[in-house]
Design a protein around this motif. Structure first.
Motif, PDB file in Angstrom:
ATOM      1  N   GLU A 223      -4.690  14.351  -8.722  1.00  0.00           N
ATOM      2  CA  GLU A 223      -3.993  13.904 -10.030  1.00  0.00           C
ATOM      3  C   GLU A 223      -4.098  12.449 -10.049  1.00  0.00           C
ATOM      4  N   GLY A 224      -4.725  11.731  -9.274  1.00  0.00           N
ATOM      5  CA  GLY A 224      -5.063  10.509  -9.294  1.00  0.00           C
ATOM      6  C   GLY A 224      -3.742   9.467  -9.224  1.00  0.00           C
ATOM      7  N   VAL A 225      -2.618  10.081  -8.695  1.00  0.00           N
ATOM      8  CA  VAL A 225      -1.446   9.305  -8.801  1.00  0.00           C
ATOM      9  C   VAL A 225      -0.895   9.255  -7.126  1.00  0.00           C
ATOM     10  N   PRO A 226      -0.130   8.089  -7.108  1.00  0.00           N
ATOM     11  CA  PRO A 226       0.672   8.082  -5.625  1.00  0.00           C
ATOM     12  C   PRO A 226       1.349   9.353  -5.248  1.00  0.00           C
ATOM     13  N   ALA A 227       1.112   9.972  -4.054  1.00  0.00           N
ATOM     14  CA  ALA A 227       1.851  11.167  -3.670  1.00  0.00           C
ATOM     15  C   ALA A 227       2.912  10.663  -2.711  1.00  0.00           C
ATOM     16  N   GLY A 228       2.863   9.460  -1.950  1.00  0.00           N
ATOM     17  CA  GLY A 228       4.127   8.849  -1.615  1.00  0.00           C
ATOM     18  C   GLY A 228       4.186   7.426  -1.653  1.00  0.00           C
ATOM     19  N   THR A 229       5.076   7.000  -2.508  1.00  0.00           N
ATOM     20  CA  THR A 229       5.128   5.518  -3.153  1.00  0.00           C
ATOM     21  C   THR A 229       5.992   4.821  -2.045  1.00  0.00           C
ATOM     22  N   GLY A 230       6.672   5.258  -1.016  1.00  0.00           N
ATOM     23  CA  GLY A 230       7.146   4.291  -0.274  1.00  0.00           C
ATOM     24  C   GLY A 230       6.252   3.343   0.523  1.00  0.00           C
ATOM     25  N   LYS A 231       6.805   2.319   0.887  1.00  0.00           N
ATOM     26  CA  LYS A 231       6.010   1.235   1.757  1.00  0.00           C
ATOM     27  C   LYS A 231       6.459   1.502   3.153  1.00  0.00           C
ATOM     28  N   ASN A 232       5.859   1.506   4.117  1.00  0.00           N
ATOM     29  CA  ASN A 232       6.036   1.700   5.476  1.00  0.00           C
ATOM     30  C   ASN A 232       5.055   0.635   6.411  1.00  0.00           C
ATOM     31  N   ALA A 233       5.839   0.249   7.587  1.00  0.00           N
ATOM     32  CA  ALA A 233       5.103  -0.759   8.487  1.00  0.00           C
ATOM     33  C   ALA A 233       3.972  -0.118   8.989  1.00  0.00           C
TER      34      ALA A 233
ATOM     35  N   TRP B 126       0.827  -1.093   0.069  1.00  0.00           N
ATOM     36  CA  TRP B 126      -0.147  -0.005  -0.042  1.00  0.00           C
ATOM     37  C   TRP B 126       0.909   1.318   0.275  1.00  0.00           C
ATOM     38  N   PHE B 127       0.540   2.260  -0.869  1.00  0.00           N
ATOM     39  CA  PHE B 127       0.993   3.437  -0.818  1.00  0.00           C
ATOM     40  C   PHE B 127       0.797   4.164   0.475  1.00  0.00           C
ATOM     41  N   SER B 128       1.666   5.117   0.994  1.00  0.00           N
ATOM     42  CA  SER B 128       1.593   5.797   2.087  1.00  0.00           C
ATOM     43  C   SER B 128       0.314   6.751   1.862  1.00  0.00           C
ATOM     44  N   ARG B 129       0.212   7.599   0.630  1.00  0.00           N
ATOM     45  CA  ARG B 129      -0.714   8.179   0.371  1.00  0.00           C
ATOM     46  C   ARG B 129      -0.913   8.360  -1.238  1.00  0.00           C
ATOM     47  N   ILE B 130      -2.162   8.978  -1.713  1.00  0.00           N
ATOM     48  CA  ILE B 130      -2.306   9.363  -3.032  1.00  0.00           C
ATOM     49  C   ILE B 130      -3.053  10.538  -3.286  1.00  0.00           C
ATOM     50  N   SER B 131      -2.779  11.242  -4.099  1.00  0.00           N
ATOM     51  CA  SER B 131      -3.386  12.597  -4.595  1.00  0.00           C
ATOM     52  C   SER B 131      -4.707  12.420  -5.332  1.00  0.00           C
ATOM     53  N   THR B 132      -5.609  12.847  -4.815  1.00  0.00           N
ATOM     54  CA  THR B 132      -6.960  12.678  -5.460  1.00  0.00           C
ATOM     55  C   THR B 132      -7.034  13.637  -6.448  1.00  0.00           C
TER      56      THR B 132
END
Length: 412
Positions: free
Chosen positions: A105-115, A97-103
């Motif tokens: 732009e419809g794209v991931p705003a944070g592409t890192g994966k964190n626990a 899961w992405f940490s967040r997306i931008s509604t």
């Protein structure tokens, strides 16, 4: 002392009223297309176009519990969270899961994966599974598989922290916070799936981080570590008020761990080691001794340095929420009237300073003089701590909340 407050019909009715007030407030966060947005202090969605996985997962968990409680409209709100967790927040290419997306732009705003995010995906999916929501069970299986393959390190019995999008690079930082939330998530997953391996892993995390590392640090919980799990006690000294990785020791986490240790004790039953409750009581005692009213005003400071001096003196709403849940759990487990006294003291504090009767929900942050502030947290983006505070004292320490509600374990 008279009967415990949780046994009194008026107190239970008061908690229920606050529960409904909170769930009504949070409904405004639901987003078209799935997920939940960030609410400001007035309960309106902010202009921030980001959809955060941790907020969406926490709200999905809350509304799954509310559905099990019989709150009309809560089930569809849980489904709205599940739509995002199985849809736009999920990385279809690399998994997780992405940490967040931008509604916008419809794209991931944070592409890192964190626990941290993934722990709450497990918790949300476990609660939604118990609530019988569509797609929750395969979501839970997916989340457990991702965490088992990428985050959980069998060699240490702990979780690593974060990766880049394609899992090719793991950051050197290790954190206690994400591991703490994995304990809660694993207990919920064990109850939802019947697979005891998750309970065993939760116990292993607690034993490493609390019974060994924290004990070796004079019972002052370290939060930040190197890749080899050596405490980094100066981490973020120059940025002490970070909302997720603050410098020093976070008093509220001492209380949160106390609650989780009692939950582990109850979940393991006769097989539970004696240190679980002993360590929970020690953490509670130290938290109130070093964190409560230490600067001349009631409330818990956010953080302490390693000489037990306040660093960030703002009061976060989630700290007394966790403290009163810990007090309720310890009172039920030990019968010690001290915990009942703290339970009452903490609710009096919450009612006087934190509950926002004008705009709804709870103030998420107070200044050292207990007036609303926003230096660490902006707005009111989260129901998770406040909602659990009005519900968990009515439930047994185990099974996890959703499973307890499914079995009608709530005190009515």
């Amino acid at each position: 002392m008279t009967d415990a407050w949780v046994d009194l019909p008026v107190h239970r009715a008061w908690l229920h009223r606050e529960e409904l007030r909170l769930t009504d407030f949070g409904a405004a966060a639901a987003l078209p297309g799935g997920g939940f947005g960030w609410l400001d202090g007035n309960g309106r969605r902010t202009a921030d176009p980001a959809v955060h996985t941790w907020i969406t997962a926490r709200m999905t968990h809350v509304y799954s519990l509310a559905h099990l409680r019989g709150v009309p409209g809560a089930g569809p709100l849980a489904d709205n969270g599940l739509a995002a967790l199985t849809g736009r927040l999920h990385d279809e290419e690399h998994g997780g899961w992405f940490s967040r997306i931008s509604t916008a732009e419809g794209v991931p705003a944070g592409t890192g994966k964190n626990a941290y995010d993934h722990a709450f995906v497990i918790l949300a999916a476990a609660s939604a599974t118990a609530a019988g929501r569509t797609y929750a069970e395969p979501l839970l299986a997916d989340a457990l598989d991702v965490v088992g393959r990428h985050f959980f390190d069998a060699g240490t019995g702990l979780s690593v922290e974060g990766y880049d999008r394609d899992w090719s690079s793991c950051e050197d930082y290790r954190g206690a916070n994400s591991n703490m939330h994995l304990v809660e998530a694993f207990l919920a997953a064990a109850d939802a799936t019947g697979d005891t391996v998750w309970r065993d892993r939760a116990l292993g995390i607690a034993e490493q981080l609390i019974h060994r590392i924290t004990a070796d640090n004079g019972w002052r919980l370290p939060e930040h570590f190197s890749a080899g799990w050596e405490p980094v006690l100066d981490y973020n000294r120059d940025h002490p008020a970070d909302p997720f990785r603050p410098f020093g020791s976070t008093v509220g986490h001492w209380m949160e761990w106390a609650r989780l240790l009692v939950a582990l004790d109850a979940s393991l039953g006769a097989a539970a080691p004696g240190w679980l409750v002993e360590d929970a009581e020690r953490l509670f005692s130290l938290a109130v001794g070093h964190g409560w009213s230490v600067d001349g005003a009631p409330g818990f400071v956010y953080t302490l340095d390693w000489d037990d001096r306040p660093v960030v003196r703002e009061r976060m709403h989630w700290v007394p929420a966790e403290a009163l849940m810990a007090a309720a759990a310890l009172h039920r487990r030990t019968g010690d009237a001290l915990y009942e006294e703290w339970y009452r003291t903490l609710w009096d504090y919450v009612r006087r300073y934190l509950i926002d009767t004008d705009q709804g929900s709870w103030h998420h942050e107070l200044a050292p003089d207990n007036t609303p502030s926003a230096t660490v947290w902006q707005g009111k983006p989260d129901l998770y701590h406040a909602y659990q505070a009005v519900l968990l004292p009515l439930l047994p320490a185990a099974p996890a909340a959703a499973s307890a509600l499914l079995g009608n374990g709530v005190a009515r």
